[in-house]
Motif scaffolding. Structure first.
Motif, mmCIF file in Angstrom:
data_model
loop_
_atom_site.group_PDB
_atom_site.id
_atom_site.type_symbol
_atom_site.label_atom_id
_atom_site.label_comp_id
_atom_site.label_asym_id
_atom_site.label_seq_id
_atom_site.Cartn_x
_atom_site.Cartn_y
_atom_site.Cartn_z
ATOM 1 N N PRO A 70 2.021 -2.268 10.474
ATOM 2 C CA PRO A 70 2.830 -0.884 10.757
ATOM 3 C C PRO A 70 3.864 -0.775 9.807
ATOM 4 O O PRO A 70 4.128 0.287 9.201
ATOM 5 C CB PRO A 70 3.250 -0.798 11.850
ATOM 6 C CG PRO A 70 2.273 -1.597 12.713
ATOM 7 C CD PRO A 70 1.934 -2.898 11.848
ATOM 8 N N THR A 71 4.696 -1.975 9.449
ATOM 9 C CA THR A 71 5.720 -1.899 8.512
ATOM 10 C C THR A 71 5.351 -1.649 7.073
ATOM 11 O O THR A 71 5.953 -0.835 6.419
ATOM 12 C CB THR A 71 6.773 -3.141 8.548
ATOM 13 O OG1 THR A 71 7.234 -3.046 10.060
ATOM 14 C CG2 THR A 71 7.971 -2.831 7.872
ATOM 15 N N LEU A 72 4.359 -2.299 6.672
ATOM 16 C CA LEU A 72 3.736 -2.120 5.417
ATOM 17 C C LEU A 72 3.358 -0.855 5.086
ATOM 18 O O LEU A 72 3.761 -0.066 4.198
ATOM 19 C CB LEU A 72 2.516 -3.086 5.122
ATOM 20 C CG LEU A 72 2.830 -4.584 5.241
ATOM 21 C CD1 LEU A 72 1.416 -5.300 5.154
ATOM 22 C CD2 LEU A 72 3.480 -5.010 4.230
ATOM 23 N N ILE A 73 2.899 -0.101 6.024
ATOM 24 C CA ILE A 73 2.675 1.394 5.935
ATOM 25 C C ILE A 73 3.644 2.063 6.070
ATOM 26 O O ILE A 73 3.732 3.062 5.170
ATOM 27 C CB ILE A 73 1.484 1.884 7.100
ATOM 28 C CG1 ILE A 73 0.116 0.974 7.187
ATOM 29 C CG2 ILE A 73 1.392 3.165 7.184
ATOM 30 C CD1 ILE A 73 -0.790 1.239 8.366
ATOM 31 N N GLU A 74 4.623 1.896 6.838
ATOM 32 C CA GLU A 74 5.835 2.911 6.935
ATOM 33 C C GLU A 74 6.685 2.832 5.784
ATOM 34 O O GLU A 74 7.091 3.926 5.275
ATOM 35 C CB GLU A 74 6.498 2.533 8.261
ATOM 36 C CG GLU A 74 6.158 2.614 9.253
ATOM 37 C CD GLU A 74 6.823 1.973 10.442
ATOM 38 O OE1 GLU A 74 7.601 1.229 10.429
ATOM 39 O OE2 GLU A 74 6.429 2.129 11.725
ATOM 40 N N ARG A 75 6.760 1.714 5.070
ATOM 41 C CA ARG A 75 7.591 1.399 3.937
ATOM 42 C C ARG A 75 6.753 1.760 2.542
ATOM 43 O O ARG A 75 7.253 1.621 1.287
ATOM 44 C CB ARG A 75 8.036 -0.029 3.718
ATOM 45 C CG ARG A 75 8.931 -0.286 4.788
ATOM 46 C CD ARG A 75 9.555 -1.743 4.756
ATOM 47 N NE ARG A 75 10.468 -1.860 5.614
ATOM 48 C CZ ARG A 75 10.989 -3.188 5.858
ATOM 49 N NH1 ARG A 75 10.893 -4.270 5.074
ATOM 50 N NH2 ARG A 75 11.905 -3.388 7.033
ATOM 51 N N GLY A 76 5.406 2.263 2.722
ATOM 52 C CA GLY A 76 4.635 2.472 1.680
ATOM 53 C C GLY A 76 4.124 1.392 0.815
ATOM 54 O O GLY A 76 3.576 1.548 -0.496
ATOM 55 N N LEU A 77 3.926 0.093 1.179
ATOM 56 C CA LEU A 77 3.618 -1.018 0.499
ATOM 57 C C LEU A 77 2.232 -1.138 0.645
ATOM 58 O O LEU A 77 1.463 -1.677 -0.134
ATOM 59 C CB LEU A 77 4.295 -2.196 1.027
ATOM 60 C CG LEU A 77 5.858 -2.113 0.972
ATOM 61 C CD1 LEU A 77 6.521 -3.503 1.936
ATOM 62 C CD2 LEU A 77 6.296 -2.699 -0.500
ATOM 63 N N MET A 78 1.738 -0.459 1.693
ATOM 64 C CA MET A 78 0.452 -0.417 1.864
ATOM 65 C C MET A 78 0.016 1.225 2.152
ATOM 66 O O MET A 78 0.501 1.958 3.044
ATOM 67 C CB MET A 78 -0.162 -1.023 3.139
ATOM 68 C CG MET A 78 -1.689 -1.075 3.266
ATOM 69 S SD MET A 78 -2.215 -2.278 4.515
ATOM 70 C CE MET A 78 -3.134 -1.105 5.574
ATOM 71 N N PRO A 79 -0.874 1.998 0.952
ATOM 72 C CA PRO A 79 -1.241 3.468 1.322
ATOM 73 C C PRO A 79 -1.779 3.580 2.574
ATOM 74 O O PRO A 79 -2.557 2.728 3.023
ATOM 75 C CB PRO A 79 -2.062 3.690 0.052
ATOM 76 C CG PRO A 79 -1.936 2.561 -0.953
ATOM 77 C CD PRO A 79 -1.413 1.209 -0.189
ATOM 78 N N ALA A 80 -1.383 4.871 2.896
ATOM 79 C CA ALA A 80 -2.393 5.372 4.130
ATOM 80 C C ALA A 80 -2.469 6.981 4.089
ATOM 81 O O ALA A 80 -1.610 7.801 4.281
ATOM 82 C CB ALA A 80 -1.277 5.044 5.556
#
Length: 432
Positions: free
Chosen positions: A107-117
């Motif tokens: 979830p943090t990767l997504i929230e910080r834009g490190l993993m696109p969603a």
């Protein structure tokens, strides 16, 4: 202002039409396991050559859709957060991507834009009177993706339980709805043999009444569960809820009364089991489904006193390093929540973490206790984190032990046929 029923009607469409919201190079986020939406992913597979560079990110894909194919990977490509039977061949063949992660941090990767969603495709319960759907089968990282995505498409299925917890999406957050009544995929309990049963007994004997459990998937964790039916006042704080946990609830071993975090509540982030399990989850005040940055965060989970984590590995070396997710360089699964819960148990007052594995592989021809991890192995749980390692031959406790003591403990639980070889190799490394 439109009512929730009017919004629902306006957003309802079919799976093929919902795909019109996709753009080239989108990252589609799909929930763990049986939370995947079969109608949407089936339609995506059928029309996959319409796009370029779309990726589908998911932990533990359950069905092998048409896009699991090397010839069309440039159009739609799977991005594995954890490999399973459907995706493993693509990972080993190089035409499925792999995104290393801790389950707690997705979830943090997504929230910080490190993993696109960019897009969410998820299966959801029917809408309630207030306009909410429940993502009960795969809450995991999907809730973070819903908050971030340009497009949210829910596949509404009446068989999906409406669970409590931080797993609800409002109709106002949804771009499109697709209705489908396909029965939820059911996953049976794994087979348990004599080796698994022996390992299970070693672990079960060390679990006290009043402990809170995290139980991974597999024959050995389920062998532990089957030997806990006589325990009292167990609690559940886990990533996966399955039929093994349901059995402990039914026999009265799990009450959650003595939990120190959310007493009276079972906590999980995804479900994998039978129709009976999914029915149990529906509107059950005993159970809460939360995102993985709550369930798996070591600081949060470790607030449960006497937290017990049980997770499987493929290989452990004489320092205690665990290779739990690959066979040499070939990916097999992923880190998942193993490290999260090992660290959580280490933080917990009275906590215990168990890494469990048979002593051998390939019909006894290979030792799983090894001098050093096989070259190329993806290291999972570090030597500094590992607490107990368990085979059918016993229990090795590693925390606080020297390298020499660790080697002695681990050789003692290796298969007898390999102990001499392990001693020789340990002497060569000057750790025996």
């Amino acid at each position: 202002m439109q009512t929730v029923q009017e919004l629902y009607a306006a957003k309802r469409t079919d799976a093929a039409s919902a795909l019109a919201h996709l753009q080239d190079k989108d990252m589609i986020i799909v929930p763990t396991g049986v939370g995947e939406p079969p109608a949407l992913l089936g339609a995506l597979s059928e029309g996959r050559t319409r796009w370029q560079g779309i990726r589908v990110a998911q932990i533990l894909a359950m069905r092998k859709y048409g896009y699991f194919e090397p010839d069309t990977a440039r159009h739609v490509r799977h991005a594995a957060l954890f490999f399973g039977g459907a995706s493993r061949g693509g990972g080993q063949g190089g035409w499925c991507d792999f995104i290393p992660n801790y389950f707690s941090e997705i979830p943090t990767l997504i929230e910080r834009g490190l993993m696109p969603a960019d897009v969410v495709f998820a299966m959801a319960s029917s809408m309630n009177a207030q306009g909410f759907f429940s993502l009960s089968l795969g809450t995991d990282y999907t809730m973070a993706a819903v908050a971030k995505a340009r497009v949210v498409v829910l596949e509404v299925n009446p068989h999906v339980p409406f669970a409590h917890g931080q797993c609800h999406v409002h109709i106002s957050q949804v771009t499109a709805l697709v209705e489908d009544e396909t029965p939820i995929l059911e996953v049976g309990l794994p087979a348990i043999g004599a080796v698994q049963e022996a390992i299970g007994k070693h672990v079960a004997d060390m679990i006290d009444d009043g402990s809170t459990l995290q139980i991974g998937y597999g024959g050995i964790p389920d062998a532990v569960v089957m030997q806990l039916t006589h325990k009292r006042d167990l609690g559940i704080h886990t990533e996966m809820i399955g039929d093994g946990i349901l059995k402990l609830v039914e026999c009265g071993a799990v009450t959650n009364r003595r939990k120190t975090l959310l007493p009276g509540k079972m906590v999980a982030t995804f479900a994998l089991g039978s129709r009976k399990l999914y029915d149990f989850m529906h509107q059950n005040p005993m159970l809460e489904m939360h995102p993985s940055n709550f369930t798996n965060d070591p600081y949060i989970a470790g607030q449960n006193d006497k937290l017990v984590s049980i997770n499987a590995s493929l290989q452990v070396d004489l320092l205690g390093q665990c290779g739990s997710e690959s066979i040499a360089h070939l990916p097999y699964s992923g880190t998942g929540g193993q490290v999260d819960f090992v660290r959580a148990a280490n933080r917990s007052r009275g906590g215990k973490s168990f890494i469990v594995l048979p002593s051998t592989a390939k019909e006894g021809s290979i030792s799983r206790i090894v001098p050093t991890l096989t070259p190329g192995t993806h290291a999972t749980t570090s030597k500094n984190d590992v607490n107990y390692v368990v085979t059918e031959y016993g229990v090795a406790q590693l925390r606080g032990k020297s390298a020499k003591q660790r080697a002695q403990e681990l050789i003692a639980i290796a298969h007898p046929d390999f102990r001499g070889w392990l001693r020789e190799e340990a002497n060569k490394m000057c750790v025996f």
